[in-house]
Design a protein around this motif. Structure first.
Motif, mmCIF file in Angstrom:
data_model
loop_
_atom_site.group_PDB
_atom_site.id
_atom_site.type_symbol
_atom_site.label_atom_id
_atom_site.label_comp_id
_atom_site.label_asym_id
_atom_site.label_seq_id
_atom_site.Cartn_x
_atom_site.Cartn_y
_atom_site.Cartn_z
ATOM 1 N N ASN A 102 -9.348 -2.483 -5.048
ATOM 2 C CA ASN A 102 -9.029 -3.093 -3.774
ATOM 3 C C ASN A 102 -8.352 -2.044 -2.905
ATOM 4 O OD1 ASN A 102 -7.425 -4.580 -1.720
ATOM 5 N ND2 ASN A 102 -8.340 -6.351 -2.729
ATOM 6 N N VAL A 103 -8.955 -1.739 -1.750
ATOM 7 C CA VAL A 103 -8.425 -0.679 -0.890
ATOM 8 C C VAL A 103 -7.168 -1.095 -0.143
ATOM 9 C CG1 VAL A 103 -10.668 0.436 -0.602
ATOM 10 C CG2 VAL A 103 -9.919 -1.295 1.057
ATOM 11 N N LEU A 104 -6.837 -2.383 -0.094
ATOM 12 C CA LEU A 104 -5.609 -2.835 0.563
ATOM 13 C C LEU A 104 -4.435 -2.912 -0.411
ATOM 14 C CD1 LEU A 104 -6.994 -5.643 2.904
ATOM 15 C CD2 LEU A 104 -6.559 -3.242 3.441
ATOM 16 N N GLY B 144 1.745 -8.931 10.103
ATOM 17 C CA GLY B 144 0.789 -9.559 9.184
ATOM 18 C C GLY B 144 -0.652 -9.279 9.577
ATOM 19 N N GLY B 145 -1.567 -9.927 8.873
ATOM 20 C CA GLY B 145 -2.983 -9.862 9.231
ATOM 21 C C GLY B 145 -3.707 -8.611 8.791
ATOM 22 N N LEU B 146 -3.359 -8.050 7.636
ATOM 23 C CA LEU B 146 -4.014 -6.830 7.168
ATOM 24 C C LEU B 146 -5.371 -7.159 6.562
ATOM 25 C CD1 LEU B 146 -3.528 -3.764 6.831
ATOM 26 C CD2 LEU B 146 -2.667 -4.255 4.553
ATOM 27 N N VAL B 147 -6.441 -6.739 7.226
ATOM 28 C CA VAL B 147 -7.808 -6.941 6.738
ATOM 29 C C VAL B 147 -8.624 -5.694 7.047
ATOM 30 C CG1 VAL B 147 -7.822 -9.463 7.010
ATOM 31 C CG2 VAL B 147 -8.580 -8.020 8.893
ATOM 32 N N ALA C 34 -13.717 -7.919 3.500
ATOM 33 C CA ALA C 34 -12.619 -7.928 4.469
ATOM 34 C C ALA C 34 -11.249 -8.000 3.804
ATOM 35 C CB ALA C 34 -12.797 -9.099 5.443
ATOM 36 N N ASN C 35 -11.182 -8.586 2.596
ATOM 37 C CA ASN C 35 -9.896 -8.691 1.887
ATOM 38 C C ASN C 35 -9.566 -7.423 1.096
ATOM 39 O OD1 ASN C 35 -11.551 -8.786 -0.349
ATOM 40 N ND2 ASN C 35 -10.919 -10.818 -1.003
#
Length: 198
Positions: free
Chosen positions: A138-140, A158-161, A195-196
């Motif tokens: 997962n790249v996030l 917030g809102g990291l995608v 996207a996640n």
């Protein structure tokens, strides 16, 4: 002292914030419209005995410049002050026999700033061994990669995608259509990211 109720600030949906002084002397930034209408975006108070100013922020505020490719993604950390002339302070002095004088209000609007808390991203790497056909992670969050201890951070907004994927190989491959995730193809295979971040 609220010198002018127009704060010059707004929440991220664009709704204006007005300054209101409550009975305890705390100045509250109240949202005037939208989903947060009537809610406190922030509060400002001053300790009368020490002069220490306390600012508490409850909602995310609109900052004028978004970080984009056009500005090199370097507009993610900027401050916005209260509008000039909107907030002032006075000083009252009392001498030993009880005589009191109060100063004119001094404008401190420019001293109250709200900093944008932009996201932090880290490079992610993973290794595909000889004979291995796939690698996942997962790249996030960094989970499943060689950088699991360095997750990305959305910051306070917030809102990291993931909003797009590009390779700098030859040829360059770019995918900004989130339908079904993002795919780019390079000389060693295809990279797929949802996207996640997975």
């Amino acid at each position: 002292t609220v010198s002018n109720a127009v704060s010059g600030l707004s929440v991220t949906d664009g709704s204006a914030i007005s300054l209101v002084k409550d009975p305890s002397g705390v100045v509250v930034g109240v949202v005037q419209a939208g989903a947060f209408s009537g809610k406190a975006a922030f509060a400002i108070s001053i300790d009368a005995s020490t002069g220490v100013v306390t600012v508490e922020q409850y909602l995310s505020l609109q900052h004028p410049n978004q970080a984009t490719a056009a500005n090199g993604f370097n507009s993610y950390d900027e401050g916005v002050p209260l509008a000039a002339g909107s907030l002032g302070v006075t000083v009252a002095r009392t001498d030993s026999d009880g005589d009191t004088t109060t100063s004119a209000a001094a404008d401190i609007s420019g001293q109250i700033r709200f900093e944008d808390d932009g996201p932090t991203t880290n490079n992610d790497t993973d290794t595909v061994l000889s004979g291995q056909l796939t690698a996942s992670g997962n790249v996030l969050t960094g989970a499943g990669t060689e950088n699991a201890s360095a997750p990305d951070s959305a910051g306070a907004d917030g809102g990291l995608v993931v909003v797009g994927l590009a390779s700098n190989g030859n040829p360059v491959s770019i995918d900004t259509d989130a339908t079904g995730g993002f795919d780019v193809t390079g000389s060693n295979g295809t990279l797929h990211v949802d996207a996640n971040g997975a």
